[in-house]
Design an enzyme around this catalytic site. Structure first.
Site, PDB file in Angstrom:
ATOM      1  N   GLU A  59       0.818  -1.210   0.000  1.00 46.15           N
ATOM      2  CA  GLU A  59       0.000   0.000   0.000  1.00 46.15           C
ATOM      3  C   GLU A  59       0.851   1.258   0.000  1.00 46.15           C
ATOM      4  O   GLU A  59       1.904   1.303   0.646  1.00 46.15           O
ATOM      5  CB  GLU A  59      -0.936   0.059   1.220  1.00 46.15           C
ATOM      6  CG  GLU A  59      -2.263  -0.628   1.033  1.00 46.15           C
ATOM      7  CD  GLU A  59      -2.161  -2.125   1.241  1.00 46.15           C
ATOM      8  OE1 GLU A  59      -2.959  -2.875   0.644  1.00 46.15           O
ATOM      9  OE2 GLU A  59      -1.270  -2.539   1.995  1.00 46.15           O
ATOM     10  N   THR A  60       0.363   2.257  -0.709  1.00 50.06           N
ATOM     11  CA  THR A  60       0.824   3.639  -0.579  1.00 50.06           C
ATOM     12  C   THR A  60      -0.307   4.421   0.065  1.00 50.06           C
ATOM     13  O   THR A  60      -1.455   4.380  -0.406  1.00 50.06           O
ATOM     14  CB  THR A  60       1.179   4.246  -1.946  1.00 50.06           C
ATOM     15  OG1 THR A  60       2.291   3.547  -2.508  1.00 50.06           O
ATOM     16  CG2 THR A  60       1.545   5.717  -1.801  1.00 50.06           C
TER      17      THR A  60
END
Length: 273
Positions: free
Chosen positions: A51-52
């Site tokens: 995830e970002t």
């Protein structure tokens, strides 16, 4: 690099880890305003972490910040480790965002989340995710081992309980078969050898074959295991290649997940004009 390129502050944080190269990696990026969704997705793909996390100051007064999460392939509705990483970055006074003891995030599909400091690091509050008994022969076949018990909910959290930690560690799923079943989290769990609970989490439909340490999965595991163990708090280990440890506590309709974080990279992300 063009002189007109935009630069964005960037942190690479290992969450639920006391040292680099453990726990779960997240990129945290602080924006002045939301970029177009296709640009956010391209950044998530470029970072290539599970995830970002993107944060923008919340102008509504409902929380301190708005928060969204992107995998390399899609936006998701809830991510625990990247929320913890975001709180870790924003609560560090050296980063210039005010520091403090707690920070809140308004999300699009998971309500308002919170991260706060603790004596041992940080902890985050997520909504408790409830599941109910459910059988899914196709998922069992793809995982390659019959669980003792399985549960699921309509949001795609599937819990499969095995007899012991060895059974969970021995799983060798057919990722292509799991992918064909959709974007569920397949949360495989058992009593742990050195912690109360152990798990592995497979999410090929979300672009992550096996996640390293999954906060949202433990938002489902916490109410499940609290009922099984007869107590509201316990220790957990996610037995991925990187591995990570969590302190889990059920508090009404919320789950608190605690653990340390460490910054691995801090810098600027160059976004072409």
């Amino acid at each position: 690099m063009s002189d007109t390129a935009t630069t964005l502050p960037y942190w690479h944080v290992d969450a639920f880890a006391a040292r680099p190269f453990a726990g779960n990696q997240a990129a945290v990026m602080v924006l002045d305003a939301w970029l177009p969704d296709d640009v956010l997705q391209s950044i998530g793909e470029e970072n290539n972490f599970a995830e970002t996390a993107f944060v923008v100051r919340d102008a509504t007064g409902a929380a301190d910040w708005e928060l969204r999460w992107f995998t390399p392939t899609c936006e998701i509705r809830l991510c625990g480790h990247a929320t913890l990483a975001s709180g870790f970055v924003l609560l560090d006074p050296a980063n210039g965002f005010g520091g403090g003891e707690r920070v809140t995030f308004r999300t699009r599909k998971a309500g308002v989340l919170e991260v706060r400091r603790t004596q041992g690091g940080h902890e985050l509050a997520l909504p408790a995710i409830r599941t109910g008994p459910h059988t899914w022969p196709e998922a069992v076949a793809a995982l390659g081992a019959e669980p003792e018990h399985s549960e699921r909910n309509a949001d795609g959290y599937t819990i499969l309980r095995y007899a012991d930690e060895a059974a969970v560690r021995a799983l060798d799923p057919d990722m292509r078969a799991l992918l064909a079943l959709g974007d569920d989290q397949f949360i495989c769990t058992a009593p742990g050898d050195k912690t109360d609970v152990v798990s592995r989490v497979f999410v090929p439909g979300g672009g992550v074959d096996e996640d390293s340490v999954t906060g949202s999965a433990h938002a489902a595991l916490t109410p499940y295991w609290a009922g099984q163990l007869g107590r509201d708090s316990f220790t957990a280990h996610q037995a991925s290649a990187r591995g990570g440890d969590l302190a889990c506590r059920l508090d009404g309709d919320r789950v608190w997940l605690g653990g340390p974080c460490v910054t691995v990279v801090e810098g600027r992300f160059h976004l072409p004009a």
